[in-house]
Write an enzyme that holds these catalytic residues in place. Structure first.
Site, PDB file in Angstrom:
ATOM      1  N   ASP A  29       0.833  -1.200   0.000  1.00 31.09           N
ATOM      2  CA  ASP A  29       0.000   0.000   0.000  1.00 31.09           C
ATOM      3  C   ASP A  29       0.869   1.252   0.000  1.00 31.09           C
ATOM      4  OD1 ASP A  29      -2.055   1.828   0.213  1.00 31.09           O
ATOM      5  OD2 ASP A  29      -2.356   1.511   2.367  1.00 31.09           O
ATOM      6  N   ASP A 266      -1.992   5.613  -5.257  1.00 30.76           N
ATOM      7  CA  ASP A 266      -2.309   4.709  -4.137  1.00 30.76           C
ATOM      8  C   ASP A 266      -2.544   3.282  -4.631  1.00 30.76           C
ATOM      9  OD1 ASP A 266      -3.092   3.566  -1.765  1.00 30.76           O
ATOM     10  OD2 ASP A 266      -4.966   4.681  -1.579  1.00 30.76           O
TER      11      ASP A 266
END
Length: 419
Positions: A29, A266
Site C-alpha cells: 500500500d 495509491d
C-alpha cells in the site's frame, strides 16, 4: 526484487517476521506508512469483513508473537512510538487520553508504547500494539523492525505493508527511501495465478539510467498536511482522438491553503477516483462516443457507472481483449511537466463476466471521489496502473510512468513460470 502476488483487489507481498520466521502475506500500500499484521490466531477479530475476505488467504497469514523468540513490545521512548501517535487521529487511544507526544519522546521512558488505532481513507480502522521483531528480507535483515501487531480491525481483513514516505514505512525501515522503488502490476486476468508474480524492485536498481530514459516523469507535490503520501498533479484527460483535452479542476493540479487537493498515487485503492462535477463530465463525453447498448442491470448490481453490452463473436473474449482499443475510446492522463500516460488496453473498461449469447458486459472501472472537500481530490488506483511501469524516484521527488507488458517484465526477473 520482491514478487507481488495478485488477488482480487490488490497485490500481496510476503513478510518473513520472527524467530523462527513466520511468513505473513500483506497488501502493498503506497497510500499509508504503517506495516501491520493480524496477530494472535483465534483472537484476531475482523469486524464487517465477510464480503472482503479472499478465499485464497489462509490462516497462515496470521502472526503469533508467542511463537517468536525475538519478538518484543516497542518502548514509549522509541521514535516509532511517537510517530504512530503523532497524527491528528481522533480514534487513537493516546489522542483520547490526552497523551502528549513530547512525553512519549522522553528517552527515560521505560513503559511500553501505548496501544494505537490507525485509520484509512475509506473508513478502515485497525488497533493493536507496536511490536519489534526481526524482518528477514532478500537483501538484508532488519533486526528491530517496527510493525503493528493488530488484534482488532474494521473492514481490513488482512495486513498491510505501508510504502509511504514516513518513518514507519517498509522502504524507510529497509533503508530504501533515499533512492526509491518501482513496480509493474500484472493485469486482472492473472488474479490468483500461482505461476506468475508482479515485480517490485527496491533501491537504486529501480532507477537505472536505461530505465529512466524511457519513462515520463511528473513531479511529486508536497504538502505539510500529508508529507508521507505520494501526490502528483493531473492537468487534463484526453478521450479518444479528441484534439482538445478535458481540463480538470484546479484541485487535481495543486493543493489549497489547507493542504487538500492533488492526485494521490495509491496501490491500496483498486480503482481510480475522480471528483464531481468533472467525473460526470467525463462520463458524458464517453457516453457520446460509445454506441453499444447500456447494461443498466449490471450498473445497478455492481455500482459502476457505465456498463455496455459488447458483441463478442463466438464468445471469444481473448480476441476482443486484443481489440479493446477499437471497441472503446482510449483514455490518456496528462500529468504536470508534460508527462502523458495512455492507459493500456483493458485499464478502463473490463468484462464483468464470461461472454454469453455472443456478447459480453464491460464496465468502466472508474469511480466518483466522494467527500472530496478534504484530503486528495482524486486517487490513481492500482487497476489503472496495471501493465504500467511505475517508478518512485524519491531522490529527485518525481514519479515516472511507462506503459509496458508486465508479463514480459515479470519474465525478465524470473517471475514467470509459464502457463
Amino acid at each position: 526484487m520482491e514478487p507481488l502476488r495478485e488477488v482480487r483487489d490488490g497485490y500481496l507481498i510476503t513478510l518473513n517476521i520472527g524467530t523462527p520466521p513466520q511468513a505473513v502475506q500483506v497488501y502493498m500500500d503506497t497510500g499509508s506508512d504503517l506495516t501491520w499484521v493480524p496477530c494472535g490466531n483465534l483472537s484476531f477479530d475482523c469486524i464487517d469483513c465477510n464480503d472482503l475476505k479472499s478465499n485464497n488467504l489462509k490462516s497462515s497469514s496470521i502472526f503469533s508473537p508467542l511463537h517468536s523468540s525475538s519478538s518484543f513490545r516497542a518502548s514509549c521512548a522509541s521514535s516509532f512510538c511517537a510517530e504512530i501517535h503523532s497524527s491528528d487521529n481522533p480514534f487513537d487511544p493516546c489522542a483520547i487520553a490526552g497523551c502528549s507526544v513530547s512525553m512519549l519522546l522522553k528517552s527515560t521512558c521505560i513503559r511500553p508504547c501505548p496501544s494505537f488505532a490507525y485509520t484509512y481513507g475509506e473508513g478502515g480502522l485497525v488497533s493493536g500494539i507496536l511490536t519489534r521483531d526481526i524482518l528477514k528480507a532478500r537483501t538484508r535483515d532488519v533486526p528491530r523492525f517496527s510493525f503493528g501487531c493488530v488484534t482488532s480491525t474494521y473492514h481490513e481483513p488482512i495486513g498491510i505493508a505501508g510504502f509511504g514516505r514516513g518513518l514507519l514505512s517498509l522502504p524507510s525501515q529497509l533503508g530504501f527511501l533515499e533512492k526509491g522503488f518501482s513496480h509493474c502490476f500484472l493485469p486482472f486476468k492473472f488474479v490468483n495465478n500461482p505461476n506468475i508474480s508482479s515485480p517490485l524492485i527496491l533501491g537504486a536498481s529501480a532507477l537505472s539510467i536505461n530505465l529512466t530514459d524511457s519513462l515520463q516523469f511528473t513531479p511529486m507535490l508536497n504538502t505539510p498536511v500529508y508529507p508521507n503520501s505520494y501526490y502528483i498533479g493531473l492537468e487534463s484527460i484526453t478521450i479518444g482522438t479528441n484534439i482538445t483535452p478535458t481540463q480538470v479542476p484546479l484541485t487535481l493540479r495543486q493543493f489549497d491553503s489547507q493542504g487538500n487537493g492533488g492526485m494521490l498515487v495509491d496501490s491500496g485503492t483498486t480503482y481510480t477516483h475522480l471528483p464531481n462535477p468533472f467525473y460526470s463530465q467525463l462520463l458524458t463525453i464517453l457516453q457520446s462516443t460509445i454506441t453499444y447498448p447500456r447494461a443498466t442491470e449490471t450498473e445497478s448490481r455492481t455500482g459502476f457507472d457505465l456498463c455496455y453490452k459488447v458483441p463478442c463473436p463466438n464468445n471469444n473474449l481473448t480476441s476482443l481483449e486484443n481489440d479493446v482499443m477499437m471497441v472503446f475510446p482510449s483514455i490518456t492522463f496528462n500529468f504536470l511537466n508534460n508527462a502523458t500516460l495512455l492507459l493500456p488496453q483493458g485499464n478502463s473498461f473490463y468484462a464483468m463476466s464470461a461472454p454469453s449469447d455472443g456478447s459480453v458486459v464491460q464496465c468502466l472501472l472508474f469511480q466518483n471521489m466522494e467527500d472530496g472537500n478534504y484530503g486528495p481530490a482524486g486517487v490513481f488506483g492500482s487497476f489503472q496502473q496495471q501493465n504500467v511501469k511505475v517508478v518512485y524516484d524519491l531522490e529527485k521527488e518525481r514519479i515516472g510512468f511507462q506503459a509496458m507488458d508486465c508479463v514480459l517484465e515479470a519474465a525478465s526477473h524470473g517471475l514467470n513460470q509459464g502457463s
